[in-house]
Design an enzyme around this catalytic site. Structure first.
Site, short mmCIF file in Angstrom:
data_model
loop_
_atom_site.label_atom_id
_atom_site.label_comp_id
_atom_site.label_asym_id
_atom_site.label_seq_id
_atom_site.Cartn_x
_atom_site.Cartn_y
_atom_site.Cartn_z
N HIS A 110 21.25 -21.82 30.04
CA HIS A 110 21.79 -21.52 28.54
C HIS A 110 21.50 -22.77 27.59
O HIS A 110 21.20 -23.81 28.04
CB HIS A 110 22.86 -21.06 28.40
N LYS B 42 21.12 -26.95 29.04
CA LYS B 42 19.83 -27.35 29.05
C LYS B 42 19.92 -29.07 29.37
O LYS B 42 19.07 -29.48 30.25
CB LYS B 42 18.89 -27.10 27.98
N THR C 268 12.80 -19.15 33.14
CA THR C 268 12.55 -18.83 31.79
C THR C 268 11.77 -20.12 30.86
O THR C 268 11.77 -20.94 31.23
CB THR C 268 14.11 -18.50 30.87
N THR D 97 12.10 -21.96 28.19
CA THR D 97 12.35 -23.29 27.65
C THR D 97 12.35 -24.23 29.00
O THR D 97 12.14 -25.37 28.90
CB THR D 97 13.48 -23.29 26.78
N THR D 98 13.17 -23.58 29.93
CA THR D 98 13.65 -24.29 31.12
C THR D 98 12.02 -24.82 32.04
O THR D 98 12.12 -25.87 32.28
CB THR D 98 14.23 -23.70 32.05
N SER E 220 11.86 -16.55 26.89
CA SER E 220 12.80 -16.98 26.69
C SER E 220 14.12 -16.17 26.96
O SER E 220 13.51 -14.74 26.93
CB SER E 220 12.98 -17.52 25.15
N GLY E 221 15.18 -16.34 27.28
CA GLY E 221 16.30 -15.42 27.95
C GLY E 221 16.26 -14.19 26.81
O GLY E 221 16.06 -12.95 27.21
N ASP F 182 15.14 -13.04 31.31
CA ASP F 182 16.42 -12.88 32.11
C ASP F 182 15.91 -11.28 33.06
O ASP F 182 16.00 -11.31 34.46
CB ASP F 182 17.43 -12.83 31.97
N HIS G 33 21.61 -11.46 24.45
CA HIS G 33 21.07 -10.58 25.78
C HIS G 33 22.09 -10.45 27.17
O HIS G 33 21.66 -10.62 28.22
CB HIS G 33 19.76 -11.49 26.30
#
Length: 278
Positions: A121, A125, A147, A149-150, A173-174, A179, A206
């Site tokens: 999240h 991060k 996801t 960004t990670t 992205s989540g 997810d 989400h």
């Protein structure tokens, strides 16, 4: 006599567990254990097939003493210090050339295992990036997914075109369905473990997807790590498994598993179906 036989079995079991404990510590270079005497350590090191490391025996300390140290990851990611954990009076071993993320040869190739998913999240991060930087060599032994960004952060750390790193799918992205995409990979039997640094103090648009991912990870009995402390502990297990070819330690990376509750659920579903079909 039965009592003597039981005593011998218990003694053998205790000896086996002790040897396995020593093997785990000797393979894992993050901690050093001190036994009663140097001869004991040498004998056990020979028995488990692992060399005894220099400095592992403290002759100036009691038989139960342990040479303790806090890794750079513990101090940076978890905010821990030796004094906080063991007291100001404790003496510590110092290893000038100690490499916390030393490279090693994995028994399993990344393409032979299911993906390791990394998710964090927004407020987590930074912790995830610190974790990845601290364990680049270990993480590079897996196919990595997660996801958007990670995954972008991972490619910044490892290099997008790094031939030594195997990337799985990059999800959205989540809040945009990432997810849920990881859930789909999990159900399609391509996720072996999930490191999900969850923010417990923020609302998430989400939330339903987050809960679905956690639930399905438990349904399919997949390794699920949800905070930095657990991740810090889990890296020892992952390295031990990869270095020694121990599929039994990380079975969800190789096999399709399920929660013990699945069988009961299926039996109840069958009863419901039978009741409606006569």
């Amino acid at each position: 006599s039965p009592e003597r036989a039981r005593g011998q079995r218990n003694s053998k079991q205790q000896k086996f567990l002790f040897v396995m404990y020593v093997r785990q510590i000797s393979v894992n270079s993050r901690y050093l254990v001190t036994m009663d005497t140097g001869d004991t350590v040498r004998r056990l090191s020979t028995q488990v097939g692992q060399p005894m490391r220099e400095g592992s025996v403290r002759k100036d300390r009691g038989p139960s003493s342990i040479a303790k140290r806090v890794s750079c990851l513990s101090e940076g990611l978890l905010g821990l210090t030796n004094d906080a954990l063991y007291g100001e009076e404790e003496e510590y071993e110092k290893f000038e050339d100690y490499d916390e993320d030393a490279d090693f040869e994995s028994f399993h190739e990344p393409e032979d295992m299911r993906c390791l998913a990394l998710i964090a999240h927004n407020n987590m991060k930074g912790a995830m990036k610190q974790f990845v930087n601290a364990h680049k060599n270990l993480l590079s032994k897996f196919r990595l997914t997660g996801t958007n960004t990670t995954m972008t952060m991972l490619k910044t750390v490892f290099g997008e075109d790094n031939p030594d790193v195997f990337y799985g799918p990059t999800c959205s992205s989540g809040p945009l369905g990432g997810d849920a995409q990881v859930c789909a990979q999990l159900c399609l039997e391509d996720i072996g473990g999930i490191f999900f640094f969850m923010d417990p103090l923020s609302a998430h648009p989400h939330e339903a997807d987050i809960q679905s991912l956690v639930r399905l990870a438990n349904v399919h009995n997949v390794m699920l790590v949800t905070n930095p402390t657990t991740a810090h502990s889990m890296v020892t297990l992952l390295q031990l498994a990869l270095e020694n070819g121990r599929k039994d330690l990380i079975p969800s990376f190789f096999l399709t598993l399920e929660s013990p509750s699945v069988k009961a659920y299926q039996e109840n579903q069958k009863k419901a179906l039978d009741a409606h079909t006569g």
